[in-house]
Design a protein around this motif. Sequence first.
Motif, PDB file in Angstrom:
ATOM      1  N   SER A  88      -8.232  -7.246  -0.578  1.00 44.19           N
ATOM      2  CA  SER A  88      -7.706  -6.357  -1.603  1.00 44.19           C
ATOM      3  C   SER A  88      -6.351  -5.822  -1.151  1.00 44.19           C
ATOM      4  O   SER A  88      -5.804  -6.243  -0.124  1.00 44.19           O
ATOM      5  CB  SER A  88      -8.683  -5.210  -1.854  1.00 44.19           C
ATOM      6  OG  SER A  88      -8.807  -4.407  -0.694  1.00 44.19           O
ATOM      7  N   SER A  89      -5.816  -4.873  -1.887  1.00 37.84           N
ATOM      8  CA  SER A  89      -4.476  -4.362  -1.585  1.00 37.84           C
ATOM      9  C   SER A  89      -4.412  -3.616  -0.263  1.00 37.84           C
ATOM     10  O   SER A  89      -3.321  -3.458   0.302  1.00 37.84           O
ATOM     11  CB  SER A  89      -4.002  -3.445  -2.714  1.00 37.84           C
ATOM     12  OG  SER A  89      -4.895  -2.354  -2.879  1.00 37.84           O
ATOM     13  N   GLY A 146       3.713   2.352  -0.089  1.00 42.81           N
ATOM     14  CA  GLY A 146       3.173   1.998   1.221  1.00 42.81           C
ATOM     15  C   GLY A 146       2.633   0.587   1.292  1.00 42.81           C
ATOM     16  O   GLY A 146       2.316   0.093   2.383  1.00 42.81           O
ATOM     17  N   ILE A 147       2.519  -0.100   0.151  1.00 45.49           N
ATOM     18  CA  ILE A 147       2.029  -1.487   0.147  1.00 45.49           C
ATOM     19  C   ILE A 147       3.245  -2.400   0.174  1.00 45.49           C
ATOM     20  O   ILE A 147       3.984  -2.505  -0.813  1.00 45.49           O
ATOM     21  CB  ILE A 147       1.168  -1.773  -1.099  1.00 45.49           C
ATOM     22  CG1 ILE A 147       0.003  -0.806  -1.170  1.00 45.49           C
ATOM     23  CG2 ILE A 147       0.663  -3.201  -1.082  1.00 45.49           C
ATOM     24  CD1 ILE A 147      -0.864  -0.985  -2.415  1.00 45.49           C
ATOM     25  N   ARG A 181       1.217 -10.370  -0.798  1.00 49.29           N
ATOM     26  CA  ARG A 181      -0.068 -10.628  -1.437  1.00 49.29           C
ATOM     27  C   ARG A 181      -0.820  -9.334  -1.714  1.00 49.29           C
ATOM     28  O   ARG A 181      -1.550  -9.226  -2.706  1.00 49.29           O
ATOM     29  CB  ARG A 181      -0.918 -11.576  -0.585  1.00 49.29           C
ATOM     30  CG  ARG A 181      -2.149 -12.063  -1.330  1.00 49.29           C
ATOM     31  CD  ARG A 181      -2.765 -13.283  -0.726  1.00 49.29           C
ATOM     32  NE  ARG A 181      -3.409 -13.016   0.551  1.00 49.29           N
ATOM     33  CZ  ARG A 181      -4.157 -13.907   1.202  1.00 49.29           C
ATOM     34  NH1 ARG A 181      -4.330 -15.113   0.697  1.00 49.29           N
ATOM     35  NH2 ARG A 181      -4.708 -13.606   2.356  1.00 49.29           N
ATOM     36  N   SER A 182      -0.657  -8.340  -0.866  1.00 50.98           N
ATOM     37  CA  SER A 182      -1.305  -7.045  -1.092  1.00 50.98           C
ATOM     38  C   SER A 182      -0.768  -6.378  -2.357  1.00 50.98           C
ATOM     39  O   SER A 182      -1.517  -5.759  -3.123  1.00 50.98           O
ATOM     40  CB  SER A 182      -1.110  -6.125   0.115  1.00 50.98           C
ATOM     41  OG  SER A 182      -1.753  -6.648   1.257  1.00 50.98           O
ATOM     42  N   HIS A 241      -2.919  -5.455  -5.707  1.00 55.84           N
ATOM     43  CA  HIS A 241      -2.958  -4.135  -6.341  1.00 55.84           C
ATOM     44  C   HIS A 241      -2.781  -4.257  -7.848  1.00 55.84           C
ATOM     45  O   HIS A 241      -3.407  -3.512  -8.619  1.00 55.84           O
ATOM     46  CB  HIS A 241      -1.871  -3.230  -5.756  1.00 55.84           C
ATOM     47  CG  HIS A 241      -1.944  -1.822  -6.257  1.00 55.84           C
ATOM     48  ND1 HIS A 241      -1.300  -1.404  -7.411  1.00 55.84           N
ATOM     49  CD2 HIS A 241      -2.615  -0.729  -5.790  1.00 55.84           C
ATOM     50  CE1 HIS A 241      -1.547  -0.125  -7.615  1.00 55.84           C
ATOM     51  NE2 HIS A 241      -2.343   0.306  -6.654  1.00 55.84           N
ATOM     52  N   ILE A 242      -1.951  -5.199  -8.291  1.00 60.92           N
ATOM     53  CA  ILE A 242      -1.776  -5.423  -9.730  1.00 60.92           C
ATOM     54  C   ILE A 242      -3.096  -5.888 -10.342  1.00 60.92           C
ATOM     55  O   ILE A 242      -3.480  -5.452 -11.432  1.00 60.92           O
ATOM     56  CB  ILE A 242      -0.655  -6.455  -9.975  1.00 60.92           C
ATOM     57  CG1 ILE A 242       0.691  -5.895  -9.478  1.00 60.92           C
ATOM     58  CG2 ILE A 242      -0.571  -6.839 -11.450  1.00 60.92           C
ATOM     59  CD1 ILE A 242       1.806  -6.916  -9.432  1.00 60.92           C
ATOM     60  N   GLN A 243      -3.812  -6.759  -9.626  1.00 59.11           N
ATOM     61  CA  GLN A 243      -5.123  -7.197 -10.105  1.00 59.11           C
ATOM     62  C   GLN A 243      -6.096  -6.020 -10.192  1.00 59.11           C
ATOM     63  O   GLN A 243      -6.814  -5.865 -11.184  1.00 59.11           O
ATOM     64  CB  GLN A 243      -5.692  -8.265  -9.165  1.00 59.11           C
ATOM     65  CG  GLN A 243      -5.020  -9.610  -9.251  1.00 59.11           C
ATOM     66  CD  GLN A 243      -5.311 -10.308 -10.571  1.00 59.11           C
ATOM     67  OE1 GLN A 243      -6.457 -10.459 -10.981  1.00 59.11           O
ATOM     68  NE2 GLN A 243      -4.258 -10.731 -11.252  1.00 59.11           N
ATOM     69  N   GLU A 244      -6.131  -5.219  -9.156  1.00 61.03           N
ATOM     70  CA  GLU A 244      -7.063  -4.084  -9.134  1.00 61.03           C
ATOM     71  C   GLU A 244      -6.779  -3.103 -10.270  1.00 61.03           C
ATOM     72  O   GLU A 244      -7.707  -2.632 -10.947  1.00 61.03           O
ATOM     73  CB  GLU A 244      -6.964  -3.383  -7.781  1.00 61.03           C
ATOM     74  CG  GLU A 244      -7.431  -4.244  -6.610  1.00 61.03           C
ATOM     75  CD  GLU A 244      -6.889  -3.766  -5.279  1.00 61.03           C
ATOM     76  OE1 GLU A 244      -6.983  -4.527  -4.306  1.00 61.03           O
ATOM     77  OE2 GLU A 244      -6.361  -2.631  -5.210  1.00 61.03           O
TER      78      GLU A 244
END
Length: 591
Positions: free
Chosen positions: A226-227, A381-382, A386-387, A391-394
């Motif tokens: 995940s992110s 902070g990300i 890929r993270s 985050h966009i997916q989450e």
Amino acid sequence: MTGWWSALGGLLCAVAVLALSWLVALGLSTSSFDVIIGHASYLALLAVAICLVWRSPSRYLAVRFLQMAGIVAASIVVLVDLGFLRFFKAPLWTLYDDLPVRFTDLTLSALMSYLSAYITAGLAVTALASVAITAAIARTAKAAVIVWPIATVGAFTILALGGAASVAPGAARGPLDAALMAPDPPRATLQTTRRTSTVVLDGAPRFEPKTIILAIVESAGRDIPSSDGRTPLHERIVALSGMPGWVRFDNAVTPSNATDVSIPAIVTGTGSHESAAKLQSMPFVSDLARLRGYRTAFITSSTLRWANFDSFFAGADFDVVKSAETFRLPFINDQTVDDAVAFRAVADLVAGESGKLFLMLYTNSLHWPFQQTSVAPIPGGISDRRSRAAHIQETGFASLFEALRRSGRLDDALILVIGDHGEFAFRRGAPQPLTRLETFESGVLSPLLLMRIPTHSPPDATEALAANAHRLVSGIDIAPSLADLLGLRLSNGLSYEGHSLFRPVPADRIAVSTSVAEWRSWRRAALAVARGEERMTCRTEDLCHLSRDDGRTLTRLRRAEPGDALFAAALAHPHLRAVLGKIHRDHARQP
């Protein structure tokens, strides 16, 4: 004679400069030298072309303009070629026939999308410097007018002979090679066909969720993080839903490592090793839902103008279709607009529907080079690429779950989340030892597969899902699962290769994954055959190996032999035998 020697020296220097730029672009690895040697005549032809354009300055402004245009064109050719060599280990001219998008299909936004994905500033500097130095050498190499044309003809002849030799079959080195000299798989094109006549009602549904959602997440492997970089994405999705009833299938395999093979396989239940004629006859998952009175929708951030997907999905006849063409926004990732926009369209659709709804969603932010910006804010902070995409997916799934909750649909929703395949952990700018399309190792074979069933599902279906959580399952099981759920069966002599996940999956089932299907080819083939935890993975680089997948990692055991059960299963199928033959022939041609 001095002019001849000067021209020859200039040509050799130009080729050396280009070769050095190729080596720098490829990372100065051992395999880089193999690539250079294999394409030396190509470099010679390119050097000759640059020298012909630039060796003599013209007094006429129009001619000088044409000369400059020629140098710019050569720079673009070198830049594109370096990009292909860096990521695919082959020049564009050897891959063009296998590309899902042709020059005739390219729009400016699509072209810029590809350039941003595969062309880095370092490659651009390398290409411009190599062409400029080669052009400077051409100016200093004083030669008779006839020298460069003769060099051009010579380089082209060597290139043609080398290309002809590379496609000739290698000599058989043993009985296996002789048995594997089957022709390459045939090639077909995805087309628009209506398939509703091939599926019929077969009694009452086992149960009918008010909402069915199939979310296909591009490049989402089984253990993709995940992110936060630590928690698996599948755990994050479950947590965001806030609902029980989720089943994670930790022994799932993808039908293919190529998206334009795996997605058609997932949405029709057709195996990647089965014929294109069968694919064109099998009903879409949306057709199954429509027969039970569902309103159907397909929403994606991707353009459908590649790999004939626009024609293919036209046959599904969705009630609602929204894609990159609908959203009319700039591409922000590889051939796609912002995933957050697609998720918002999904949430709006869910909120606005009152009846039964089947919705298919295809997202792309986790595809290389990973979506980095979005209308959905990404915390500062990300920083990992890929993270940020994760985050966009989450954020998108959170909005989907909230829309389902607000509309009263979440409790009675059947939700399937599946990766079309796994993916390498790409690092931007780094040359890749293998492309995803050439292997089923390093997580490529194992996609994310989650299912959430309604709270009041029949106990036998719930128990079967739990029992199948550790059984070998495949993306081609989605369609037969929905057909079983909705009380439908295929007609006209058709049958599913996969199994319903709502019934016990046989412990000895064999699942197949290929990079080459009848409706999609590639320069090099890859193959995987699975049974239980056993795997046989085959690729051009080092042929076939047996491995074991314990649900976390794929561990190599030994070289696969024709007498092994999985190898024999592949040899018994005509398409798989052809893929094995291609792998062995291409392996024999390697430098």
